[in-house]
Scaffold this active site. Structure first.
Site, PDB file in Angstrom:
ATOM      1  CG  HIS A 162       7.698  -2.251  -0.092  1.00  0.00           C
ATOM      2  ND1 HIS A 162       7.653  -1.969  -1.443  1.00  0.00           N
ATOM      3  CD2 HIS A 162       6.458  -2.695   0.238  1.00  0.00           C
ATOM      4  CE1 HIS A 162       6.436  -2.216  -1.907  1.00  0.00           C
ATOM      5  NE2 HIS A 162       5.684  -2.663  -0.903  1.00  0.00           N
ATOM      6  CG  ASP A 200       3.355  -5.499   1.265  1.00  0.00           C
ATOM      7  OD1 ASP A 200       3.661  -4.449   0.670  1.00  0.00           O
ATOM      8  OD2 ASP A 200       2.875  -6.497   0.698  1.00  0.00           O
ATOM      9  CG  HIS A 225       6.549  -6.388  -3.222  1.00  0.00           C
ATOM     10  ND1 HIS A 225       6.502  -6.774  -1.908  1.00  0.00           N
ATOM     11  CD2 HIS A 225       5.572  -5.461  -3.370  1.00  0.00           C
ATOM     12  CE1 HIS A 225       5.554  -6.109  -1.286  1.00  0.00           C
ATOM     13  NE2 HIS A 225       4.969  -5.299  -2.148  1.00  0.00           N
ATOM     14  NE  ARG A 265      -1.277  -4.801   0.082  1.00  0.00           N
ATOM     15  CZ  ARG A 265      -0.217  -4.184   0.566  1.00  0.00           C
ATOM     16  NH1 ARG A 265       0.623  -3.572  -0.232  1.00  0.00           N
ATOM     17  NH2 ARG A 265       0.009  -4.154   1.860  1.00  0.00           N
TER      18      ARG A 265
END
Ligand code: SIN
Length: 282
Positions: free
Chosen positions: A108, A110, A258, A273
């Site tokens: 995907h 993000d 990623h 994150r």
């Protein structure tokens, strides 16, 4: 010891991971202060290499992590994920023996279901399994460049729908998220996007969020999406990063995808994150 160096930077040390994708960065302490000169080099390296891996780091305090993210733009608030207590900007990545899911298990970019999907994401890992828990990245410039001209021409006029309901609804219930009244985002984006800063073209579909090509029949859409997912995920476009404690990865969602490998159950992996807002893909 850095063996191969990209000499285009004066204030940080950059070691390319693969010719077109990824670089390790040395010589900057993200838990301390970062000079304007270092920041300019980091920004340039980010655009040149798409994903940076900051090595030899200490744990970055949440405020500093947020402040570093804000130097690249306004921060993004995740529509579904559990956040750190007192820090709604920080998405806590966590999987252990009790987990039913781990984050990012399928390829995907993000939150591509947002109207304005994130520019980039910064993840620091604080607890890692002894082995496993790697993250893979795939170069979407290279995915675009290696398509044949007739397919590029076809895709140039097409848009795709990116949805999130199927992914997010109920996903974090075991981490205390009640999403009964949440409306999850969906958006339409061009299949080929032009990176707003480098001007380069990238393929912009992924199997996590992209559900259909709007201008085609359902069966045409399914088959062409299958072809594009397989092409975008081809090993030729990829690198695979093995984490050390306190490594920080910073990836550009506009030109790479990623995938986080959950091969370490029942061991634990944990990190923080911060995500930076992006603009509408063009
Ligand atoms: C994600 O942000 O998609 C997870 C990445 C990772 O845990 O390596």
């Amino acid at each position: 010891m850095v063996k191969v160096r990209d000499y285009n930077y004066e204030f940080i040390s950059v070691r390319p991971f693969a010719p077109n994708l990824g670089a390790e960065v040395y010589g900057v302490d993200l838990s301390g202060s970062i000079s304007e000169e270092q920041f300019a080099d980091i920004y340039k390296a980010f655009l040149d290499h798409q994903v940076l891996f900051f090595k030899d780091q200490k744990e970055i305090p949440p405020d500093r992590h947020i402040a570093f993210g804000k130097r690249f733009g306004e921060l993004h608030f995740h529509p579904a994920a559990p956040t750190m207590k007192g820090y709604p900007e920080i998405f806590e990545i966590h999987a252990d023996k009790n987990s039913k899911v781990a984050n990012g298990e399928f390829w995907h970019s993000d939150v591509s279901c947002d109207e304005e999907p994130p520019l980039g994401t910064m993840l620091q890992i604080h607890i890692a399994p002894d082995c496993g828990g790697d993250t893979m990245f795939s170069d979407m410039y290279s995915a675009y460049n290696t398509l044949s001209e007739p397919i590029k021409n076809l895709l140039g006029g097409l848009s795709a729908t990116h949805e999130s309901e199927h992914l997010y609804r109920g996903r974090y219930v075991d981490r205390g998220i009640n999403d009964k009244d949440t409306i999850y985002p969906q958006a339409v984006h061009p299949i080929i996007r032009t990176h707003p800063e480098t001007g380069k073209k990238a393929l912009f579909v992924n199997r996590t969020f992209t559900t259909r090509i709007n201008e085609l029949s359902p069966s045409e859409s399914d088959r062409i999406l299958d072809l594009l997912f397989a092409h975008a995920e081809h090993i030729d476009h990829q690198i695979r990063f093995r984490w050390s404690i306190n490594d920080m990865a910073f990836w550009d969602n506009r030109c790479c995808m990623h995938r986080a490998i959950w091969d370490y159950w029942p061991e634990e992996r944990k990190g923080r994150r911060v995500t930076i807002k992006g603009d509408r893909p063009q």
